[in-house]
Design a protein around this motif. Sequence first.
Motif, PDB file in Angstrom:
ATOM      1  N   SER A   1       9.880  55.248 -17.010  1.00 41.12           N
ATOM      2  CA  SER A   1      10.949  55.300 -17.153  1.00 41.12           C
ATOM      3  C   SER A   1      12.161  57.158 -17.425  1.00 41.12           C
ATOM      4  O   SER A   1      12.731  57.761 -17.131  1.00 41.12           O
ATOM      5  N   GLY A   2      10.618  58.002 -17.612  1.00 40.23           N
ATOM      6  CA  GLY A   2      10.590  59.508 -17.995  1.00 40.23           C
ATOM      7  C   GLY A   2       9.748  59.959 -17.741  1.00 40.23           C
ATOM      8  O   GLY A   2       8.905  59.420 -17.569  1.00 40.23           O
ATOM      9  N   THR A   3       9.483  61.265 -18.201  1.00 46.55           N
ATOM     10  CA  THR A   3       8.278  62.322 -17.788  1.00 46.55           C
ATOM     11  C   THR A   3       7.380  61.422 -18.365  1.00 46.55           C
ATOM     12  O   THR A   3       6.160  61.461 -17.818  1.00 46.55           O
ATOM     13  N   TYR A   4       6.843  61.460 -19.470  1.00 51.76           N
ATOM     14  CA  TYR A   4       6.048  60.699 -20.196  1.00 51.76           C
ATOM     15  C   TYR A   4       6.448  59.272 -21.408  1.00 51.76           C
ATOM     16  O   TYR A   4       6.016  58.935 -21.853  1.00 51.76           O
TER      17      TYR A   4
ATOM     18  N   ARG B   1       4.616  57.279  -9.532  1.00 53.62           N
ATOM     19  CA  ARG B   1       4.782  56.269 -10.820  1.00 53.62           C
ATOM     20  C   ARG B   1       3.466  55.901 -12.220  1.00 53.62           C
ATOM     21  O   ARG B   1       2.796  56.554 -11.314  1.00 53.62           O
ATOM     22  N   ILE B   2       3.423  55.291 -13.378  1.00 49.29           N
ATOM     23  CA  ILE B   2       2.994  55.004 -13.692  1.00 49.29           C
ATOM     24  C   ILE B   2       3.178  53.924 -14.521  1.00 49.29           C
ATOM     25  O   ILE B   2       4.771  53.606 -14.963  1.00 49.29           O
ATOM     26  N   PHE B   3       2.324  52.999 -14.335  1.00 50.70           N
ATOM     27  CA  PHE B   3       2.602  51.112 -15.143  1.00 50.70           C
ATOM     28  C   PHE B   3       1.241  51.381 -16.000  1.00 50.70           C
ATOM     29  O   PHE B   3       0.365  51.947 -15.944  1.00 50.70           O
TER      30      PHE B   3
ATOM     31  N   LEU C   1      -5.727  59.194 -27.193  1.00 50.06           N
ATOM     32  CA  LEU C   1      -6.572  58.683 -26.739  1.00 50.06           C
ATOM     33  C   LEU C   1      -7.526  59.653 -25.865  1.00 50.06           C
ATOM     34  O   LEU C   1      -6.918  60.201 -25.403  1.00 50.06           O
ATOM     35  N   SER C   2      -9.032  59.853 -25.713  1.00 49.35           N
ATOM     36  CA  SER C   2      -9.676  61.041 -24.430  1.00 49.35           C
ATOM     37  C   SER C   2     -10.288  59.845 -23.403  1.00 49.35           C
ATOM     38  O   SER C   2     -10.202  58.247 -23.300  1.00 49.35           O
ATOM     39  N   ARG C   3     -10.379  60.635 -22.276  1.00 48.29           N
ATOM     40  CA  ARG C   3     -10.415  60.076 -21.012  1.00 48.29           C
ATOM     41  C   ARG C   3     -12.463  60.094 -21.130  1.00 48.29           C
ATOM     42  O   ARG C   3     -12.913  61.360 -21.652  1.00 48.29           O
ATOM     43  N   SER C   4     -12.780  59.050 -20.550  1.00 53.21           N
ATOM     44  CA  SER C   4     -14.534  58.943 -20.344  1.00 53.21           C
ATOM     45  C   SER C   4     -14.086  60.096 -18.599  1.00 53.21           C
ATOM     46  O   SER C   4     -13.864  60.182 -18.052  1.00 53.21           O
ATOM     47  N   GLN C   5     -15.844  59.112 -18.421  1.00 54.02           N
ATOM     48  CA  GLN C   5     -16.010  60.017 -17.313  1.00 54.02           C
ATOM     49  C   GLN C   5     -14.834  59.223 -16.237  1.00 54.02           C
ATOM     50  O   GLN C   5     -14.895  58.244 -16.164  1.00 54.02           O
ATOM     51  N   ARG C   6     -15.298  60.223 -14.806  1.00 49.42           N
ATOM     52  CA  ARG C   6     -14.299  59.549 -13.838  1.00 49.42           C
ATOM     53  C   ARG C   6     -15.223  58.560 -12.910  1.00 49.42           C
ATOM     54  O   ARG C   6     -16.598  58.699 -12.840  1.00 49.42           O
TER      55      ARG C   6
ATOM     56  N   ASP D   1      -1.088  65.299 -22.252  1.00 47.03           N
ATOM     57  CA  ASP D   1      -2.690  65.352 -21.467  1.00 47.03           C
ATOM     58  C   ASP D   1      -2.875  64.189 -20.540  1.00 47.03           C
ATOM     59  O   ASP D   1      -3.474  64.332 -19.561  1.00 47.03           O
ATOM     60  N   LEU D   2      -2.671  63.178 -21.027  1.00 43.73           N
ATOM     61  CA  LEU D   2      -2.624  62.234 -20.413  1.00 43.73           C
ATOM     62  C   LEU D   2      -1.825  62.070 -18.948  1.00 43.73           C
ATOM     63  O   LEU D   2      -2.276  61.658 -17.972  1.00 43.73           O
ATOM     64  N   VAL D   3      -0.618  61.785 -18.650  1.00 45.30           N
ATOM     65  CA  VAL D   3       0.097  62.566 -17.992  1.00 45.30           C
ATOM     66  C   VAL D   3      -0.376  63.154 -16.711  1.00 45.30           C
ATOM     67  O   VAL D   3      -0.675  62.271 -16.163  1.00 45.30           O
ATOM     68  N   VAL D   4      -0.902  64.438 -17.112  1.00 44.00           N
ATOM     69  CA  VAL D   4      -1.160  65.466 -15.948  1.00 44.00           C
ATOM     70  C   VAL D   4      -2.881  64.762 -15.204  1.00 44.00           C
ATOM     71  O   VAL D   4      -3.198  64.872 -14.426  1.00 44.00           O
ATOM     72  N   GLY D   5      -3.500  64.199 -16.902  1.00 37.72           N
ATOM     73  CA  GLY D   5      -4.805  63.909 -16.040  1.00 37.72           C
ATOM     74  C   GLY D   5      -4.616  62.532 -15.488  1.00 37.72           C
ATOM     75  O   GLY D   5      -5.461  62.049 -13.656  1.00 37.72           O
ATOM     76  N   PHE D   6      -3.730  61.339 -15.979  1.00 37.26           N
ATOM     77  CA  PHE D   6      -3.433  60.453 -14.579  1.00 37.26           C
ATOM     78  C   PHE D   6      -2.432  61.022 -12.730  1.00 37.26           C
ATOM     79  O   PHE D   6      -3.379  60.440 -12.090  1.00 37.26           O
ATOM     80  N   SER D   7      -2.102  61.906 -13.027  1.00 35.35           N
ATOM     81  CA  SER D   7      -1.210  62.347 -12.130  1.00 35.35           C
ATOM     82  C   SER D   7      -2.963  63.100 -11.282  1.00 35.35           C
ATOM     83  O   SER D   7      -2.475  62.941  -9.790  1.00 35.35           O
ATOM     84  N   ALA D   8      -3.390  64.145 -11.711  1.00 40.64           N
ATOM     85  CA  ALA D   8      -4.900  64.101 -11.486  1.00 40.64           C
ATOM     86  C   ALA D   8      -5.785  63.078 -10.154  1.00 40.64           C
ATOM     87  O   ALA D   8      -6.238  63.243  -9.312  1.00 40.64           O
TER      88      ALA D   8
END
Length: 247
Positions: free
Chosen positions: A238-241, A131-133, A61-66, A29-36
């Motif tokens: 280095s991989g999907t997640y 890519r995610i860093f 880990l939950s996301r705050s407001q954008r 769910d974090l990866v999906v949120g990051f991509s969005a």
Amino acid sequence: MNVEDYVGEVLGQRGHPNSFPKELVLPDDLVVGFSALFVAGEKEAREYGCNLIYEESRNELSRSQRYVGDMNSCPIRTMIHWENCADVHCHPAASIGDVDGYSPHSMEDFLSFSEQTHKPLFIRFVVSHDRIFAAVYRKGHTLYDAQGIDELRGRLASEIGEYFKKHCPVGDEERLEAIMKEQEKASLTGEDVNDAATRVVIGFKRRTPGLGEFTAEATTKACKQVAARFRFGFYARSGTYTLARVD
């Protein structure tokens, strides 16, 4: 290890005092949120970001407001409490002229850890294209040095600027003339003259062969130097997640 487990062990048990895990596995769910975040930022040529809050009872880990920024930064509000142990923002690439490139952490992203040094742990995620860093600060281990990081910032800016000047198909005088003409038009229409200048520069950047790739490689190299010199953890997808530590 799972990023939530890592955060929980640091905050709850003071684990990993002098080391960083080899890998950090992100929940889907974090990866999906990051991509969005990146899709929104790339579309509008501006940075989007949010805080991440660790919920101990759920080990999550939950996301705050954008938060909405501009093309160069995103003002994510700093929270004092330790549970705000991370944040994320996107780095648009093609939309601001870095065609075929991507962008990990800027040196400014490392400098702004100054607002988080009272916390045992802080992770700053950056998403750019697919890519995610992650850059990880660990209190008592990381050696935060604003002057040292700023020196690397200046060196990186100089390298990218020199490449642009050398490879841009338009010379200095012609670029300056184009910027001044566009600013003159902007002053007549009420548009911000700085926005007008930026638009012209982006156009020149898009026409500069290899600038995106060069910027990506040079910035990644600078991130590695910061991590090695000042004891940050630096990770790349280095991989999907999975984010692997880059030494």
